[in-house]
Design a protein around this motif. Sequence first.
Motif, PDB file in Angstrom:
ATOM      1  N   LEU A   1      81.811  51.873   8.800  1.00 48.75           N
ATOM      2  CA  LEU A   1      82.402  52.592   7.662  1.00 48.75           C
ATOM      3  C   LEU A   1      81.622  53.849   7.288  1.00 48.75           C
ATOM      4  O   LEU A   1      81.901  54.473   6.258  1.00 48.75           O
ATOM      5  CB  LEU A   1      82.517  51.647   6.465  1.00 48.75           C
ATOM      6  N   GLU A   2      80.647  54.225   8.124  1.00 50.57           N
ATOM      7  CA  GLU A   2      79.892  55.465   7.883  1.00 50.57           C
ATOM      8  C   GLU A   2      80.880  56.618   7.732  1.00 50.57           C
ATOM      9  O   GLU A   2      81.806  56.760   8.531  1.00 50.57           O
ATOM     10  CB  GLU A   2      78.957  55.756   9.066  1.00 50.57           C
ATOM     11  N   GLY A   3      80.697  57.420   6.695  1.00 50.35           N
ATOM     12  CA  GLY A   3      81.574  58.570   6.479  1.00 50.35           C
ATOM     13  C   GLY A   3      82.845  58.224   5.709  1.00 50.35           C
ATOM     14  O   GLY A   3      83.567  59.108   5.265  1.00 50.35           O
ATOM     15  N   LYS A   4      83.125  56.950   5.558  1.00 49.07           N
ATOM     16  CA  LYS A   4      84.331  56.519   4.819  1.00 49.07           C
ATOM     17  C   LYS A   4      83.968  56.273   3.349  1.00 49.07           C
ATOM     18  O   LYS A   4      82.790  56.214   2.988  1.00 49.07           O
ATOM     19  CB  LYS A   4      84.882  55.219   5.420  1.00 49.07           C
ATOM     20  N   LYS A   5      85.016  56.077   2.543  1.00 54.71           N
ATOM     21  CA  LYS A   5      84.782  55.820   1.118  1.00 54.71           C
ATOM     22  C   LYS A   5      85.084  54.352   0.806  1.00 54.71           C
ATOM     23  O   LYS A   5      86.187  53.869   1.060  1.00 54.71           O
ATOM     24  CB  LYS A   5      85.654  56.724   0.257  1.00 54.71           C
ATOM     25  N   VAL A   6      84.077  53.693   0.254  1.00 54.45           N
ATOM     26  CA  VAL A   6      84.181  52.263  -0.022  1.00 54.45           C
ATOM     27  C   VAL A   6      84.015  52.025  -1.522  1.00 54.45           C
ATOM     28  O   VAL A   6      83.149  52.639  -2.155  1.00 54.45           O
ATOM     29  CB  VAL A   6      83.110  51.478   0.783  1.00 54.45           C
ATOM     30  N   CYS A   7      84.830  51.160  -2.060  1.00 51.12           N
ATOM     31  CA  CYS A   7      84.832  50.913  -3.505  1.00 51.12           C
ATOM     32  C   CYS A   7      84.302  49.519  -3.828  1.00 51.12           C
ATOM     33  O   CYS A   7      84.598  48.549  -3.127  1.00 51.12           O
ATOM     34  CB  CYS A   7      86.261  51.042  -4.027  1.00 51.12           C
ATOM     35  N   SER A   8      83.521  49.439  -4.906  1.00 46.42           N
ATOM     36  CA  SER A   8      83.066  48.134  -5.393  1.00 46.42           C
ATOM     37  C   SER A   8      82.761  48.239  -6.883  1.00 46.42           C
ATOM     38  O   SER A   8      82.944  49.303  -7.485  1.00 46.42           O
ATOM     39  CB  SER A   8      81.838  47.663  -4.604  1.00 46.42           C
ATOM     40  N   ALA A   9      82.337  47.138  -7.472  1.00 46.13           N
ATOM     41  CA  ALA A   9      82.114  47.127  -8.930  1.00 46.13           C
ATOM     42  C   ALA A   9      80.694  47.563  -9.271  1.00 46.13           C
ATOM     43  O   ALA A   9      79.729  47.191  -8.588  1.00 46.13           O
ATOM     44  CB  ALA A   9      82.381  45.738  -9.485  1.00 46.13           C
ATOM     45  N   THR A  10      80.592  48.317 -10.330  1.00 42.55           N
ATOM     46  CA  THR A  10      79.287  48.744 -10.839  1.00 42.55           C
ATOM     47  C   THR A  10      78.429  47.512 -11.153  1.00 42.55           C
ATOM     48  O   THR A  10      78.924  46.538 -11.714  1.00 42.55           O
ATOM     49  CB  THR A  10      79.484  49.577 -12.129  1.00 42.55           C
ATOM     50  N   GLY A  11      77.163  47.591 -10.754  1.00 42.91           N
ATOM     51  CA  GLY A  11      76.232  46.513 -11.074  1.00 42.91           C
ATOM     52  C   GLY A  11      76.356  45.289 -10.181  1.00 42.91           C
ATOM     53  O   GLY A  11      75.691  44.286 -10.413  1.00 42.91           O
ATOM     54  N   SER A  12      77.189  45.370  -9.143  1.00 44.61           N
ATOM     55  CA  SER A  12      77.376  44.205  -8.268  1.00 44.61           C
ATOM     56  C   SER A  12      76.407  44.271  -7.086  1.00 44.61           C
ATOM     57  O   SER A  12      75.877  45.337  -6.763  1.00 44.61           O
ATOM     58  CB  SER A  12      78.818  44.175  -7.739  1.00 44.61           C
ATOM     59  N   THR A  13      76.200  43.136  -6.449  1.00 47.38           N
ATOM     60  CA  THR A  13      75.311  43.118  -5.279  1.00 47.38           C
ATOM     61  C   THR A  13      75.890  43.914  -4.100  1.00 47.38           C
ATOM     62  O   THR A  13      75.128  44.594  -3.413  1.00 47.38           O
ATOM     63  CB  THR A  13      74.980  41.669  -4.855  1.00 47.38           C
ATOM     64  N   PRO A  14      77.212  43.891  -3.843  1.00 53.50           N
ATOM     65  CA  PRO A  14      77.696  44.682  -2.701  1.00 53.50           C
ATOM     66  C   PRO A  14      77.522  46.190  -2.854  1.00 53.50           C
ATOM     67  O   PRO A  14      77.195  46.880  -1.882  1.00 53.50           O
ATOM     68  CB  PRO A  14      79.184  44.315  -2.605  1.00 53.50           C
ATOM     69  N   ILE A  15      77.702  46.696  -4.077  1.00 51.26           N
ATOM     70  CA  ILE A  15      77.518  48.150  -4.241  1.00 51.26           C
ATOM     71  C   ILE A  15      76.038  48.502  -4.063  1.00 51.26           C
ATOM     72  O   ILE A  15      75.689  49.528  -3.480  1.00 51.26           O
ATOM     73  CB  ILE A  15      78.086  48.683  -5.592  1.00 51.26           C
ATOM     74  N   GLN A  16      75.175  47.609  -4.541  1.00 56.36           N
ATOM     75  CA  GLN A  16      73.735  47.856  -4.347  1.00 56.36           C
ATOM     76  C   GLN A  16      73.387  47.832  -2.864  1.00 56.36           C
ATOM     77  O   GLN A  16      72.613  48.658  -2.385  1.00 56.36           O
ATOM     78  CB  GLN A  16      72.916  46.798  -5.087  1.00 56.36           C
ATOM     79  N   ASN A  17      73.951  46.893  -2.142  1.00 55.74           N
ATOM     80  CA  ASN A  17      73.695  46.786  -0.707  1.00 55.74           C
ATOM     81  C   ASN A  17      74.069  48.088   0.008  1.00 55.74           C
ATOM     82  O   ASN A  17      73.295  48.617   0.818  1.00 55.74           O
ATOM     83  CB  ASN A  17      74.490  45.599  -0.133  1.00 55.74           C
ATOM     84  N   ILE A  18      75.240  48.628  -0.331  1.00 54.29           N
ATOM     85  CA  ILE A  18      75.680  49.856   0.346  1.00 54.29           C
ATOM     86  C   ILE A  18      74.776  51.024  -0.035  1.00 54.29           C
ATOM     87  O   ILE A  18      74.334  51.787   0.825  1.00 54.29           O
ATOM     88  CB  ILE A  18      77.139  50.172  -0.012  1.00 54.29           C
ATOM     89  N   LYS A  19      74.497  51.166  -1.309  1.00 53.78           N
ATOM     90  CA  LYS A  19      73.697  52.320  -1.744  1.00 53.78           C
ATOM     91  C   LYS A  19      72.291  52.288  -1.141  1.00 53.78           C
ATOM     92  O   LYS A  19      71.749  53.308  -0.767  1.00 53.78           O
ATOM     93  CB  LYS A  19      73.602  52.337  -3.261  1.00 53.78           C
ATOM     94  N   GLU A  20      71.727  51.082  -1.061  1.00 54.87           N
ATOM     95  CA  GLU A  20      70.356  50.978  -0.559  1.00 54.87           C
ATOM     96  C   GLU A  20      70.277  51.069   0.958  1.00 54.87           C
ATOM     97  O   GLU A  20      69.370  51.662   1.512  1.00 54.87           O
ATOM     98  CB  GLU A  20      69.748  49.640  -0.997  1.00 54.87           C
ATOM     99  N   ASN A  21      71.249  50.469   1.637  1.00 52.56           N
ATOM    100  CA  ASN A  21      71.111  50.311   3.092  1.00 52.56           C
ATOM    101  C   ASN A  21      72.061  51.151   3.932  1.00 52.56           C
ATOM    102  O   ASN A  21      71.864  51.264   5.141  1.00 52.56           O
ATOM    103  CB  ASN A  21      71.297  48.830   3.462  1.00 52.56           C
ATOM    104  N   PHE A  22      73.094  51.736   3.316  1.00 50.80           N
ATOM    105  CA  PHE A  22      74.066  52.510   4.096  1.00 50.80           C
ATOM    106  C   PHE A  22      74.368  53.838   3.407  1.00 50.80           C
ATOM    107  O   PHE A  22      75.477  54.063   2.902  1.00 50.80           O
ATOM    108  CB  PHE A  22      75.362  51.691   4.284  1.00 50.80           C
TER     109      PHE A  22
END
Length: 291
Positions: free
Chosen positions: A164-185
């Motif tokens: 999903l590099e270069g794509k736009k991915v949506c998740s909830a603020t303050g959730s573990t998945p959004i943190q995972n993406i911001k930190e690792n991808f």
Amino acid sequence: MRFKRIFATIGLVSAAALALSGCASGSPSESESTPVAEGVTLEGSPTFDKMQERGKVVIGVKEDQPNLGYFDNVTQERSGFDVDIARWVASSLGFDEKQIEYKPIASANREQAIVNGDIDYYVGTYSINDKRKELIDFAGPYFVTGQGLLVKQGEPDYQSLEELEGKKVCSATGSTPIQNIKENFPGIKTEEFDLYSACVDNLKNGQVDAVTTDQAILIGYAAQDPDKLMVTTGPLLTTEEYGIGLAKGDDVLRGHINEMLTDGGDTWTEIFDKNLGDSGITVDQPKVNAY
Ligand code: GLU
């Protein structure tokens, strides 16, 4: 044991039935402000003392997550695996449905709601992790899932986040998945909303390429709109263990809930079958940890 005494009073079967039906079991003559189970005491739990004083239990929940935590505006009914787990806890403490106040609280606001004492406990796809444990405690886990991906039908069946590099991915603020993406991808563009349902709307409108959060949540959205949405078939991207969030240091309440989960007989399975039995999710009740 204190817990055993409580359940000897109200009975496992009635607790389970109450949790599953979500219905008030008290007779009309019972006072709204008196817990139904006589003799319920949880000595040394400040949260339980508060519940008793106000004569009701205040539970933080999600209400836009089908099969897990959902409120139907038309029927005015609240349903889902998490909601029934929340009812089971309330019932074990002597509170029936009419003595429950539900408060919808988004992912980003959960710890603060517990710290502020706005709710007695939270049941809503709430992953146990160390950062959250600095502020609150968790009973459980009571469920295990992992991060997955939701896309529009006809889109690629992504098997990993790298794709999903270069794509736009949506998740909830303050959730573990959004943190995972911001930190690792960092190559993935993100869009955030308070609620996952807003992400799903944006996916349908073509504003984002995928929604990411726990697979169990995504399966619920896909089931609502199977012609438009699909959960990708790749492996789970993380492990998410769900806990019941409660005030830090209330070891008595935490111990009580952990014992309820451990000694609850068939109740967990009944709650699972009722809410997730047709979802395709197969998972056993996880062992409770002494968090
Ligand atoms: N389980 C994840 C979390 O606690 C994602 C689901 C949610 O946001 O409730 O952050």
